[in-house]
Design a protein around this motif. Sequence first.
Motif, mmCIF file in Angstrom:
data_model
loop_
_atom_site.group_PDB
_atom_site.id
_atom_site.type_symbol
_atom_site.label_atom_id
_atom_site.label_comp_id
_atom_site.label_asym_id
_atom_site.label_seq_id
_atom_site.Cartn_x
_atom_site.Cartn_y
_atom_site.Cartn_z
ATOM 1 N N ASN A 7 53.449 71.969 88.402
ATOM 2 C CA ASN A 7 54.543 71.960 89.364
ATOM 3 C C ASN A 7 55.913 72.080 88.715
ATOM 4 O O ASN A 7 56.927 72.129 89.415
ATOM 5 N N LEU A 8 55.940 72.127 87.408
ATOM 6 C CA LEU A 8 57.239 72.308 86.750
ATOM 7 C C LEU A 8 57.730 73.732 87.002
ATOM 8 O O LEU A 8 56.930 74.666 87.134
ATOM 9 N N PRO A 9 59.055 73.915 87.062
ATOM 10 C CA PRO A 9 59.594 75.210 87.498
ATOM 11 C C PRO A 9 59.214 76.396 86.603
ATOM 12 O O PRO A 9 59.157 77.520 87.097
ATOM 13 N N LEU A 10 58.936 76.151 85.315
ATOM 14 C CA LEU A 10 58.589 77.279 84.445
ATOM 15 C C LEU A 10 57.134 77.211 83.960
ATOM 16 O O LEU A 10 56.771 77.843 82.968
ATOM 17 N N ALA A 11 56.297 76.481 84.683
ATOM 18 C CA ALA A 11 54.876 76.408 84.315
ATOM 19 C C ALA A 11 54.280 77.808 84.301
ATOM 20 O O ALA A 11 54.542 78.615 85.193
ATOM 21 N N GLY A 12 53.519 78.115 83.257
ATOM 22 C CA GLY A 12 52.872 79.422 83.166
ATOM 23 C C GLY A 12 53.791 80.534 82.686
ATOM 24 O O GLY A 12 53.361 81.680 82.565
ATOM 25 N N ARG A 13 55.030 80.216 82.407
ATOM 26 C CA ARG A 13 55.993 81.233 81.961
ATOM 27 C C ARG A 13 56.193 81.179 80.456
ATOM 28 O O ARG A 13 56.090 80.108 79.835
ATOM 29 N N HIS A 14 56.526 82.317 79.875
ATOM 30 C CA HIS A 14 56.856 82.380 78.447
ATOM 31 C C HIS A 14 58.352 82.627 78.300
ATOM 32 O O HIS A 14 58.877 83.592 78.865
ATOM 33 N N VAL A 15 59.016 81.752 77.564
ATOM 34 C CA VAL A 15 60.452 81.890 77.312
ATOM 35 C C VAL A 15 60.675 82.112 75.819
ATOM 36 O O VAL A 15 60.189 81.352 74.981
ATOM 37 N N LEU A 16 61.393 83.185 75.504
ATOM 38 C CA LEU A 16 61.656 83.582 74.110
ATOM 39 C C LEU A 16 63.142 83.409 73.831
ATOM 40 O O LEU A 16 63.985 83.924 74.580
ATOM 41 N N ARG A 54 55.975 77.838 78.097
ATOM 42 C CA ARG A 54 55.560 78.063 76.717
ATOM 43 C C ARG A 54 56.772 78.690 76.034
ATOM 44 O O ARG A 54 57.337 79.666 76.547
ATOM 45 N N VAL A 55 57.187 78.110 74.901
ATOM 46 C CA VAL A 55 58.464 78.519 74.309
ATOM 47 C C VAL A 55 58.270 79.045 72.890
ATOM 48 O O VAL A 55 57.627 78.418 72.063
ATOM 49 N N THR A 56 58.858 80.215 72.636
ATOM 50 C CA THR A 56 58.947 80.752 71.283
ATOM 51 C C THR A 56 60.412 80.745 70.877
ATOM 52 O O THR A 56 61.257 81.286 71.597
ATOM 53 N N LEU A 57 60.699 80.094 69.745
ATOM 54 C CA LEU A 57 62.073 80.020 69.245
ATOM 55 C C LEU A 57 62.145 80.752 67.910
ATOM 56 O O LEU A 57 61.492 80.361 66.943
ATOM 57 N N VAL A 58 62.902 81.840 67.877
ATOM 58 C CA VAL A 58 63.103 82.572 66.627
ATOM 59 C C VAL A 58 64.446 82.098 66.077
ATOM 60 O O VAL A 58 65.494 82.360 66.662
ATOM 61 N N SER A 59 64.383 81.372 64.973
ATOM 62 C CA SER A 59 65.584 80.713 64.473
ATOM 63 C C SER A 59 66.001 81.227 63.104
ATOM 64 O O SER A 59 65.184 81.323 62.192
ATOM 65 N N GLY A 60 67.285 81.529 62.976
ATOM 66 C CA GLY A 60 67.870 81.777 61.677
ATOM 67 C C GLY A 60 68.035 80.455 60.942
ATOM 68 O O GLY A 60 67.635 79.404 61.448
ATOM 69 N N PRO A 61 68.625 80.486 59.733
ATOM 70 C CA PRO A 61 68.735 79.264 58.929
ATOM 71 C C PRO A 61 69.681 78.239 59.572
ATOM 72 O O PRO A 61 70.855 78.511 59.748
ATOM 73 N N ASN A 88 56.747 88.987 69.629
ATOM 74 C CA ASN A 88 56.440 87.891 70.554
ATOM 75 C C ASN A 88 56.695 88.249 72.012
ATOM 76 O O ASN A 88 56.653 87.378 72.886
ATOM 77 N N LEU A 89 56.938 89.519 72.284
ATOM 78 C CA LEU A 89 56.977 89.983 73.669
ATOM 79 C C LEU A 89 55.527 90.169 74.133
ATOM 80 O O LEU A 89 54.655 90.337 73.291
ATOM 81 N N PRO A 90 55.234 90.131 75.414
ATOM 82 C CA PRO A 90 56.164 89.992 76.525
ATOM 83 C C PRO A 90 56.629 88.556 76.744
ATOM 84 O O PRO A 90 55.971 87.607 76.327
#
Length: 226
Positions: A7-16, A54-61, A88-90
């Motif tokens: 029931n969370l607003p971004l359940a099932g979504r991928h955020v990059l 589901r979260v993917t974080l591409v981080s610089g230093p 890491n798309l889509p």
Amino acid sequence: TAIEAGNLPLAGRHVLITSGPTHEPIDPVRYIANRSSGKQGHALAKAAFEAGARVTLVSGPVTLPDPANVNVIHVESASAMLAAVESNLPADIAIMAAAVADWRVASEGTQKIKKDGSGRPPALELTENPDILATIGHHGSLRPKLLIGFAAETQNLIDNARGKLERKKADWIVANDVSPETGIMGGDANTVRLVSRTGVEDWPELDKTEVARRIIERAAEALAVK
Ligand code: CTP
Ligand code: CA
């Protein structure tokens, strides 16, 4: 119940998300970089996880710890950041919060550049880095449903943000004034203006964690009606 993940607003979504600066090597001991603490990007990753994504974080230093429950990919250069984003798309939502260095040295030295004793500095030839936001904005079927960029400006904030919105085919630009007198760079607070094709919204000065929560909340709403 409402707190179940489903029931969370971004359940099932991928955020990059991209965050932090990039470092562009000059030689083995030197680099070119933008100023960026990564605080806003990392706060976005945390907020997106808390909204059920589901979260993917591409981080610089950065000196920040990795946010919990997030897939963190550490990169140095803009080229490596672009490659990590593309692989890491889509994604349903992409938020490009990184302060990507605009230029890199055309040919990275394999040996440390030495002062030659003449008092004249070496000439560094620079070449432009790929634009990650613009690249994925023009991606056609792989373009995220909602694509959000940032614009840190010291003048002509709204005009510059609108130009970036169009050029990079973003849906929103989170614009902020980073003139030295604002004290925003490196701090915990942010005063942003949300620029979209339908207008400009002025937000009050907020903690970066609260800016992140509001962006994620708005993004979830926008995605729900897309
Ligand atoms: N951006 C990017 N890749 C780049 C440069 C910028 O993905 N090589 C993204 C940033 O993460 C941000 C947005 O584009 O979301 C705007 O970045 P900014 O540096 O303000 O834009 P530029 O097009 O580089 O313009 P400027 O000349 O003002 O630096
Ligand atoms: Ca730039």
